[in-house]
Design a protein around this motif. Structure first.
Motif, mmCIF file in Angstrom:
data_model
loop_
_atom_site.group_PDB
_atom_site.id
_atom_site.type_symbol
_atom_site.label_atom_id
_atom_site.label_comp_id
_atom_site.label_asym_id
_atom_site.label_seq_id
_atom_site.Cartn_x
_atom_site.Cartn_y
_atom_site.Cartn_z
ATOM 1 N N PHE A 52 0.834 -1.201 0.000
ATOM 2 C CA PHE A 52 0.000 0.000 0.000
ATOM 3 C C PHE A 52 0.869 1.251 0.000
ATOM 4 O O PHE A 52 0.632 2.191 -0.770
ATOM 5 C CB PHE A 52 -0.935 -0.004 1.209
ATOM 6 C CG PHE A 52 -1.668 1.294 1.398
ATOM 7 C CD1 PHE A 52 -2.751 1.607 0.588
ATOM 8 C CD2 PHE A 52 -1.258 2.214 2.352
ATOM 9 C CE1 PHE A 52 -3.429 2.814 0.740
ATOM 10 C CE2 PHE A 52 -1.924 3.420 2.512
ATOM 11 C CZ PHE A 52 -3.009 3.719 1.711
ATOM 12 N N LEU A 53 1.885 1.283 0.853
ATOM 13 C CA LEU A 53 2.767 2.444 0.920
ATOM 14 C C LEU A 53 3.544 2.622 -0.383
ATOM 15 O O LEU A 53 3.777 3.749 -0.824
ATOM 16 C CB LEU A 53 3.717 2.313 2.110
ATOM 17 C CG LEU A 53 3.050 2.428 3.478
ATOM 18 C CD1 LEU A 53 4.040 2.076 4.584
ATOM 19 C CD2 LEU A 53 2.483 3.820 3.703
ATOM 20 N N GLY A 54 3.925 1.528 -1.007
ATOM 21 C CA GLY A 54 4.588 1.612 -2.302
ATOM 22 C C GLY A 54 3.687 2.221 -3.363
ATOM 23 O O GLY A 54 4.134 3.022 -4.193
ATOM 24 N N GLU A 55 2.426 1.857 -3.338
ATOM 25 C CA GLU A 55 1.468 2.450 -4.275
ATOM 26 C C GLU A 55 1.291 3.939 -4.004
ATOM 27 O O GLU A 55 1.139 4.730 -4.940
ATOM 28 C CB GLU A 55 0.126 1.725 -4.175
ATOM 29 C CG GLU A 55 0.164 0.309 -4.719
ATOM 30 C CD GLU A 55 -1.105 -0.475 -4.427
ATOM 31 O OE1 GLU A 55 -2.054 0.100 -3.866
ATOM 32 O OE2 GLU A 55 -1.124 -1.671 -4.755
ATOM 33 N N GLU A 56 1.322 4.328 -2.721
ATOM 34 C CA GLU A 56 1.223 5.748 -2.382
ATOM 35 C C GLU A 56 2.419 6.532 -2.930
ATOM 36 O O GLU A 56 2.257 7.644 -3.419
ATOM 37 C CB GLU A 56 1.128 5.925 -0.859
ATOM 38 C CG GLU A 56 -0.165 5.429 -0.261
ATOM 39 C CD GLU A 56 -1.381 6.159 -0.814
ATOM 40 O OE1 GLU A 56 -1.384 7.396 -0.830
ATOM 41 O OE2 GLU A 56 -2.327 5.473 -1.239
ATOM 42 N N ILE A 57 3.602 5.951 -2.853
ATOM 43 C CA ILE A 57 4.781 6.614 -3.416
ATOM 44 C C ILE A 57 4.625 6.782 -4.915
ATOM 45 O O ILE A 57 4.984 7.830 -5.469
ATOM 46 C CB ILE A 57 6.068 5.830 -3.088
ATOM 47 C CG1 ILE A 57 6.426 6.004 -1.623
ATOM 48 C CG2 ILE A 57 7.236 6.278 -3.958
ATOM 49 C CD1 ILE A 57 7.637 5.281 -1.176
ATOM 50 N N MET A 58 4.099 5.769 -5.570
ATOM 51 C CA MET A 58 3.899 5.854 -7.019
ATOM 52 C C MET A 58 2.918 6.965 -7.360
ATOM 53 O O MET A 58 3.119 7.712 -8.335
ATOM 54 C CB MET A 58 3.411 4.511 -7.577
ATOM 55 C CG MET A 58 4.405 3.393 -7.444
ATOM 56 S SD MET A 58 5.967 3.728 -8.270
ATOM 57 C CE MET A 58 5.449 3.666 -9.951
ATOM 58 N N LYS A 59 1.871 7.120 -6.570
ATOM 59 C CA LYS A 59 0.901 8.187 -6.813
ATOM 60 C C LYS A 59 1.559 9.552 -6.637
ATOM 61 O O LYS A 59 1.292 10.481 -7.402
ATOM 62 C CB LYS A 59 -0.286 8.054 -5.859
ATOM 63 C CG LYS A 59 -1.183 6.896 -6.147
ATOM 64 C CD LYS A 59 -2.282 6.803 -5.122
ATOM 65 C CE LYS A 59 -3.104 5.541 -5.264
ATOM 66 N NZ LYS A 59 -4.111 5.405 -4.199
ATOM 67 N N ILE A 60 2.377 9.688 -5.605
ATOM 68 C CA ILE A 60 3.057 10.964 -5.345
ATOM 69 C C ILE A 60 4.034 11.265 -6.470
ATOM 70 O O ILE A 60 4.138 12.404 -6.921
ATOM 71 C CB ILE A 60 3.779 10.915 -3.989
ATOM 72 C CG1 ILE A 60 2.766 10.823 -2.850
ATOM 73 C CG2 ILE A 60 4.682 12.118 -3.808
ATOM 74 C CD1 ILE A 60 3.376 10.485 -1.499
ATOM 75 N N SER A 61 4.748 10.265 -6.944
ATOM 76 C CA SER A 61 5.759 10.453 -7.988
ATOM 77 C C SER A 61 5.143 10.850 -9.316
ATOM 78 O O SER A 61 5.775 11.544 -10.114
ATOM 79 C CB SER A 61 6.583 9.175 -8.164
ATOM 80 O OG SER A 61 7.285 8.897 -6.983
ATOM 81 N N GLU A 62 3.926 10.389 -9.579
ATOM 82 C CA GLU A 62 3.262 10.696 -10.846
ATOM 83 C C GLU A 62 2.839 12.155 -10.945
ATOM 84 O O GLU A 62 2.663 12.683 -12.013
ATOM 85 C CB GLU A 62 2.052 9.785 -11.038
ATOM 86 C CG GLU A 62 2.408 8.359 -11.294
ATOM 87 C CD GLU A 62 1.204 7.438 -11.346
ATOM 88 O OE1 GLU A 62 0.074 7.916 -11.085
ATOM 89 O OE2 GLU A 62 1.377 6.253 -11.631
#
Length: 63
Positions: A52-62
């Motif tokens: 879940f936290l990895g997906e959050e990082i991906m959202k922030i990076s996009e």
């Protein structure tokens, strides 16, 4: 939530639960490294939180 906070959360989770995990240690002996990793991805609640936290990082990076 920003990227630094998410990374701190990830580090805290791995340091608290994953570093000395007896389940991983036992599974590495019986199933090997790949089998233990598969357990973490599919069955471990901490692994689910890390995903879940990895997906959050991906959202922030996009952004």
């Amino acid at each position: 939530m920003n990227k630094v906070d998410v990374m701190k959360d990830i580090d805290q989770l791995t340091d608290t639960y994953c570093v000395d995990c007896l389940v991983i240690r036992d599974l590495r002996k019986t199933r090997g490294k790949q089998g233990a990793h598969r357990f973490c991805i599919e069955s471990c609640t901490v692994g689910e939180q890390l995903q879940f936290l990895g997906e959050e990082i991906m959202k922030i990076s996009e952004k």
